[in-house]
Design an enzyme around this catalytic site. Structure first.
Site, mmCIF file in Angstrom:
data_model
loop_
_atom_site.group_PDB
_atom_site.id
_atom_site.type_symbol
_atom_site.label_atom_id
_atom_site.label_comp_id
_atom_site.label_asym_id
_atom_site.label_seq_id
_atom_site.Cartn_x
_atom_site.Cartn_y
_atom_site.Cartn_z
ATOM 1 N N SER A 64 12.432 -0.805 28.241
ATOM 2 C CA SER A 64 13.688 -1.245 27.618
ATOM 3 C C SER A 64 14.528 -2.161 28.494
ATOM 4 O O SER A 64 15.505 -2.735 28.005
ATOM 5 C CB SER A 64 14.528 -0.032 27.203
ATOM 6 O OG SER A 64 13.968 0.583 26.066
ATOM 7 N N TYR A 243 21.565 4.398 26.984
ATOM 8 C CA TYR A 243 21.533 5.182 25.754
ATOM 9 C C TYR A 243 22.639 6.233 25.764
ATOM 10 O O TYR A 243 23.766 5.944 26.137
ATOM 11 C CB TYR A 243 20.145 5.807 25.553
ATOM 12 C CG TYR A 243 19.034 4.808 25.691
ATOM 13 C CD1 TYR A 243 18.959 3.713 24.842
ATOM 14 C CD2 TYR A 243 18.069 4.933 26.680
ATOM 15 C CE1 TYR A 243 17.945 2.770 24.959
ATOM 16 C CE2 TYR A 243 17.043 4.002 26.811
ATOM 17 C CZ TYR A 243 16.997 2.929 25.952
ATOM 18 O OH TYR A 243 15.996 2.005 26.079
ATOM 19 N N VAL A 261 12.132 3.502 29.965
ATOM 20 C CA VAL A 261 11.402 4.757 30.097
ATOM 21 C C VAL A 261 10.176 4.634 30.995
ATOM 22 O O VAL A 261 9.503 5.629 31.260
ATOM 23 C CB VAL A 261 11.000 5.332 28.717
ATOM 24 C CG1 VAL A 261 12.229 5.678 27.910
ATOM 25 C CG2 VAL A 261 10.073 4.385 27.969
#
Length: 308
Positions: A64, A243, A261
């Site tokens: 990401s 997030y 991740v």
């Protein structure tokens, strides 16, 4: 700045006793194979120096973190029109949540959750075939890092495609609201490939350096974005870059950052440097456990924060 190299060496040594903590991203089979004990730190300064410690030169899947680069590329392509498709608010939910997307009628909360990054990818795909869009993204990342050796890990991209059922659901749902305009399999083909870009900490720190220097690469002198846009990208990273762990990261570290991740995090110290860390063991929010701890220690000891 030689003391900076000593500092990251000390932080690396101090945290190495904790290696093995956290859980690798085992829902992506290729990422499940990465040894959890890996740990690297790299700092790239606006003066052009790069300091490394540990496994900082070993490539890893940036996942990401690539959303930072695709957002920058899409803003250059369509400008602030992007915000009609994607919001700018923290999500407070899991990065792949479909519940919030349904509640908000297909408009993703921000460009760093999966749905938002898929919508951004759709914008990049406009006027291109998927392979051309992928090539454009890779060329942009190579340009930012000043390194032609950066490539996509095809095995990781394939692994993501084979297990990315929820991302397919997000894309199809957004297409029903015309938030994405291309076929879902084409958009996701590009999305999975840019998430599978492999970089090491030194390359990653250099690639993000424009955000520490008002939108300009201080090494090459190339202008990447305006100073105003660099500030806005940094602010989005501060609010949304981790997030539903973004608030905790801001509280502990006090710097704009973007995680993935694959265990990587890149953080920006405006006017000073960028820091990239990598340790594959993740916390409950999907952020690098040791990497976050390293950034917290570095920020404390170097007195780095945007809240001064």
């Amino acid at each position: 700045m030689s003391d900076l190299g000593q500092l990251i060496g000390e932080v690396h040594a101090e945290l190495s006793v904790r290696l093995g903590e956290g859980q690798v991203a085992n829902y992506i089979p290729e990422l499940a194979k990465v040894p959890v004990e890996r740990f690297g730190i790299a700092v790239a300064t606006v003066g052009g120096e790069v300091f490394t410690a540990g496994d900082a030169l070993e490539p890893f899947s940036i996942q990401s973190i690539s959303k930072l680069f695709t957002l920058t590329l899409a803003l250059g392509k369509v400008g602030d029109g992007l915000w009609s498709r994607v919001g700018r608010e923290p999500s407070g939910n899991r990065f792949n949540s479909i519940v919030q997307l349904e509640y908000e009628q297909g408009r993703p909360r921000n460009p760093f959750v999966n749905a938002g990054a898929i919508a951004v990818t759709d914008l990049i795909l406009a006027g291109y075939r998927p392979k051309e869009a992928i090539g454009d993204i890779v060329r942009f990342v190579r340009f930012l890092a000043g390194d032609e050796a950066i490539v996509i890990d095809a095995d990781v991209a394939r692994s993501e495609r084979d297990t990315g059922f929820r991302n397919f659901a997000l894309a199809q749902f957004m297409r029903s609201f015309n938030v994405i305009t291309h076929p879902a399999d084409e958009v996701l083909g590009v999305y999975f490939h840019h998430c599978a870009i492999a970089m090491n900490c030194a390359q990653l720190a250099r690639a993000a350096l424009f955000l520490a220097a008002k939108g300009q690469n201080p090494v090459t002198g190339h202008s990447v974005v305006s100073a105003a846009r660099a500030r806005r990208i940094n602010s989005l990273m501060m609010m949304c870059g981790h997030y539903d762990g973004s608030g905790d990261f801001a509280f502990r570290v006090g710097l704009p950052g973007k995680s993935g991740v694959g265990g990587g995090i890149v953080a920006v110290v405006p006017g000073v440097c960028t820091v990239a860390v990598w340790s594959p063991g993740l916390d409950a929010n999907g952020n690098s456990l040791i990497g976050t701890a390293a950034l917290e220690l570095l920020a404390q000891r170097a007195n780095w924060s945007v809240f001064e």
